[in-house]
Scaffold this motif. Structure first.
Motif, short mmCIF file in Angstrom:
data_model
loop_
_atom_site.label_atom_id
_atom_site.label_comp_id
_atom_site.label_asym_id
_atom_site.label_seq_id
_atom_site.Cartn_x
_atom_site.Cartn_y
_atom_site.Cartn_z
N SER A 111 0.83 -1.21 0.00
CA SER A 111 0.00 0.00 0.00
C SER A 111 0.86 1.25 0.00
O SER A 111 0.50 2.27 -0.62
CB SER A 111 -0.92 0.01 1.22
N VAL A 210 -5.45 6.75 5.13
CA VAL A 210 -5.53 5.48 5.86
C VAL A 210 -4.98 5.70 7.27
O VAL A 210 -3.76 5.81 7.46
CB VAL A 210 -4.72 4.38 5.16
N GLN A 217 -5.46 5.19 0.19
CA GLN A 217 -6.22 4.17 -0.53
C GLN A 217 -6.71 4.76 -1.84
O GLN A 217 -7.27 5.86 -1.86
CB GLN A 217 -7.41 3.72 0.32
#
Length: 232
Positions: A111, A210, A217
């Protein structure tokens, strides 16, 4: 000197490689138990707890009790931003040094590698890809050491609601500049334009923050719309 900020206190906490490894594992905004962080850092449970206690006491981590277990996460977004800045500076300093050894990307959760907030602009794979598309589409170009927005780029950016003349008038930062990306082997876009693009992406709800992480995200719509930008 008495008025200087005590950055040495934070630097001391981050100087230990084991503590850095545990903080790095939390950069994606997750909360992890001490046992998992101990394993990731190669520490015994007692040693990990001692290091984690120091990080929590220093205001870098927050403790969450879940039953009999204690979970740790970043105390605030500024902690992740500081660690991200240190990672970027590390990669840039290695590239500037006289050493001939190649610069290797730092390992991090997927991520963080995909998209994250770097200072006031977007970093990560998505940002590096957008930078390269803007160069190929001749939206931006380099002249000696400076990065410029071309008239073609200014027109296309205006179609997205990014007006470079307004940015130049209301920003004290450089219009556009390279920013070293610790997860990529190529730069992403910084400066007022980079900040303006991040603001556009956030306001359009293409990106979402996040927790306390610098990771963001990417929504499905955001993935498509950002990929279309400056597509050749």
């Amino acid at each position: 000197m008495e008025q200087a900020p005590c950055i040495s206190q934070i630097a001391t906490l981050l100087a230990d490689p084991k503590r850095t490894a545990m903080i790095w594992a939390l950069m994606d905004g997750s909360a992890k138990p001490s046992e998992e962080l101990a394993m990731l850092a190669g520490l015994s449970a007692s040693s990990a707890n001692a290091h984690l206690a120091r990080l929590a006491a220093g205001g870098l981590l927050r403790i969450e009790a879940r039953g009999r277990k204690r979970f740790f996460r970043m105390a605030a977004a500024d902690v992740g931003a500081a660690v991200d800045a240190l990672a970027s500076t590390t990669m840039a300093s290695v590239a500037r040094s006289a050493s001939s050894r190649p610069v290797t990307a730092l390992l991090a959760p997927a991520s963080l590698r995909q998209a994250r907030i770097c200072h006031d602009h977007l970093g990560g794979e998505m940002a590096a890809a957008l930078y390269q598309r803007m160069v190929l589409a001749k939206w931006i170009e380099r002249f000696e050491q400076w990065l410029h927005v071309t008239p073609l780029g200014a027109r296309h950016l205006a179609e997205h609601g990014i007006f470079t003349q307004a940015l130049a008038q209301h920003s004290f930062s450089t219009m556009a500049c390279d920013c070293s990306d610790w997860s990529e082997q190529q730069p992403h876009l910084g400066g007022a334009l980079g900040a303006g693009l991040l603001q556009l992406f956030m306001q359009s709800r293409w990106l979402k923050t996040v927790n306390e992480s610098s990771a963001v995200q990417v929504t499905e719509t955001g993935r498509l719309e950002i990929a279309r930008m400056a597509a050749v």
